[in-house]
Scaffold this motif. Structure first.
Motif, PDB file in Angstrom:
ATOM      1  N   LEU A   1      96.274  -4.221  -9.852  1.00 42.85           N
ATOM      2  CA  LEU A   1      96.081  -4.106 -11.291  1.00 42.85           C
ATOM      3  C   LEU A   1      96.920  -5.143 -12.035  1.00 42.85           C
ATOM      4  N   ASN A   2      98.149  -5.338 -11.595  1.00 41.44           N
ATOM      5  CA  ASN A   2      99.035  -6.320 -12.205  1.00 41.44           C
ATOM      6  C   ASN A   2      98.415  -7.720 -12.160  1.00 41.44           C
ATOM      7  N   ARG A   3      97.929  -8.141 -10.986  1.00 38.71           N
ATOM      8  CA  ARG A   3      97.307  -9.470 -10.833  1.00 38.71           C
ATOM      9  C   ARG A   3      96.104  -9.610 -11.748  1.00 38.71           C
ATOM     10  N   GLU A   4      95.268  -8.583 -11.768  1.00 34.08           N
ATOM     11  CA  GLU A   4      94.056  -8.632 -12.581  1.00 34.08           C
ATOM     12  C   GLU A   4      94.388  -8.775 -14.069  1.00 34.08           C
ATOM     13  N   LEU A   5      95.329  -7.999 -14.558  1.00 30.26           N
ATOM     14  CA  LEU A   5      95.711  -8.073 -15.970  1.00 30.26           C
ATOM     15  C   LEU A   5      96.326  -9.431 -16.315  1.00 30.26           C
ATOM     16  N   GLU A   6      97.208  -9.927 -15.446  1.00 30.13           N
ATOM     17  CA  GLU A   6      97.821 -11.237 -15.693  1.00 30.13           C
ATOM     18  C   GLU A   6      96.775 -12.341 -15.743  1.00 30.13           C
ATOM     19  N   ASP A   7      95.868 -12.329 -14.765  1.00 31.72           N
ATOM     20  CA  ASP A   7      94.857 -13.391 -14.700  1.00 31.72           C
ATOM     21  C   ASP A   7      93.845 -13.306 -15.842  1.00 31.72           C
ATOM     22  N   LEU A   8      93.564 -12.102 -16.336  1.00 29.98           N
ATOM     23  CA  LEU A   8      92.664 -11.961 -17.481  1.00 29.98           C
ATOM     24  C   LEU A   8      93.311 -12.480 -18.766  1.00 29.98           C
ATOM     25  N   ALA A   9      94.600 -12.252 -18.933  1.00 32.43           N
ATOM     26  CA  ALA A   9      95.298 -12.668 -20.160  1.00 32.43           C
ATOM     27  C   ALA A   9      95.692 -14.146 -20.138  1.00 32.43           C
ATOM     28  N   PHE A  10      95.915 -14.708 -18.970  1.00 33.78           N
ATOM     29  CA  PHE A  10      96.445 -16.059 -18.813  1.00 33.78           C
ATOM     30  C   PHE A  10      95.703 -17.121 -19.643  1.00 33.78           C
ATOM     31  N   PRO A  11      94.371 -17.225 -19.571  1.00 36.58           N
ATOM     32  CA  PRO A  11      93.701 -18.298 -20.331  1.00 36.58           C
ATOM     33  C   PRO A  11      93.808 -18.136 -21.847  1.00 36.58           C
ATOM     34  N   TYR A  12      94.064 -16.945 -22.306  1.00 39.66           N
ATOM     35  CA  TYR A  12      94.187 -16.710 -23.746  1.00 39.66           C
ATOM     36  C   TYR A  12      95.610 -16.977 -24.251  1.00 39.66           C
ATOM     37  N   VAL A  13      96.578 -16.631 -23.430  1.00 38.13           N
ATOM     38  CA  VAL A  13      97.967 -16.785 -23.840  1.00 38.13           C
ATOM     39  C   VAL A  13      98.441 -18.233 -23.646  1.00 38.13           C
TER      40      VAL A  13
END
Length: 179
Positions: free
Chosen positions: A10-22
């Motif tokens: 879950l941690n990896r998925e959330l980080e990778d989903l937010a990364f391109p936006y942040v």
């Protein structure tokens, strides 16, 4: 929060989903760097997986599940920053993962690996004997394969793998019979 609870999937998925936006520029840069490395990495991994399977079978280890995983984009980005933006110093972009039934098997497999490949000094981490604060357990070793590649190998039991991916939630999932 997911990381603190040991829920790496879950941690990896959330980080990778937010990364391109942040961090859009950094995301594009990491994607480009990984695209260049990924083709050569997969060839080395497949070749070394075959060698590893043969070596384990020769030593009587037949119950191991062997696969490889690719590090998440955001996690790669964080490590890339720590390594002064030198992607060649990030050794765990991809890793061979070996899942075995018992802790004894973990150490046996480590011995077999170090018998066929030379370990990189200072890159053997025993998180079984010394678990991380979030409960993560595994043995990590980084090896020189002799063909010019450097690969991280992670060795753990089935329970350790389930706990690493799903944290405390894995205990509820396991009890409900939905692994």
């Amino acid at each position: 929060l997911a990381y603190r609870l040991g829920m790496r999937a879950l941690n990896r998925e959330l980080e990778d989903l937010a990364f391109p936006y942040v961090y859009p520029k950094e995301h594009a840069e990491i994607k480009k760097l990984l695209k260049q490395k990924s083709k050569e990495t997969e060839v080395y991994l497949e070749k070394n997986l075959r060698s590893l399977r043969k070596a384990l079978a020769k030593e009587g280890v037949r119950t191991a599940h062997i696969s490889y995983r690719v590090k998440g984009l955001y996690s790669t980005y964080k490590k890339w920053l720590r390594k002064n933006k030198d992607i060649n110093q990030v050794f765990d972009i991809s890793a061979i993962r070996i899942i075995v039934p018992t802790v004894h098997d973990c150490y046996h497999v480590l011995g077999i690996i170090h018998g066929i490949w030379r370990p990189m000094p200072g890159r053997i981490k025993d998180y079984i004997a010394f678990p991380k604060p979030n409960g993560y357990q595994s043995i990590h070793t980084t090896i020189f394969t002799g063909d010019g590649s450097i690969i991280e190998v992670q060795i753990r039991t089935e329970n350790m793998d389930r706990d690493a991916e799903y944290g405390i939630a894995s205990h509820f999932i396991y009890k409900e019979g939905k692994p």
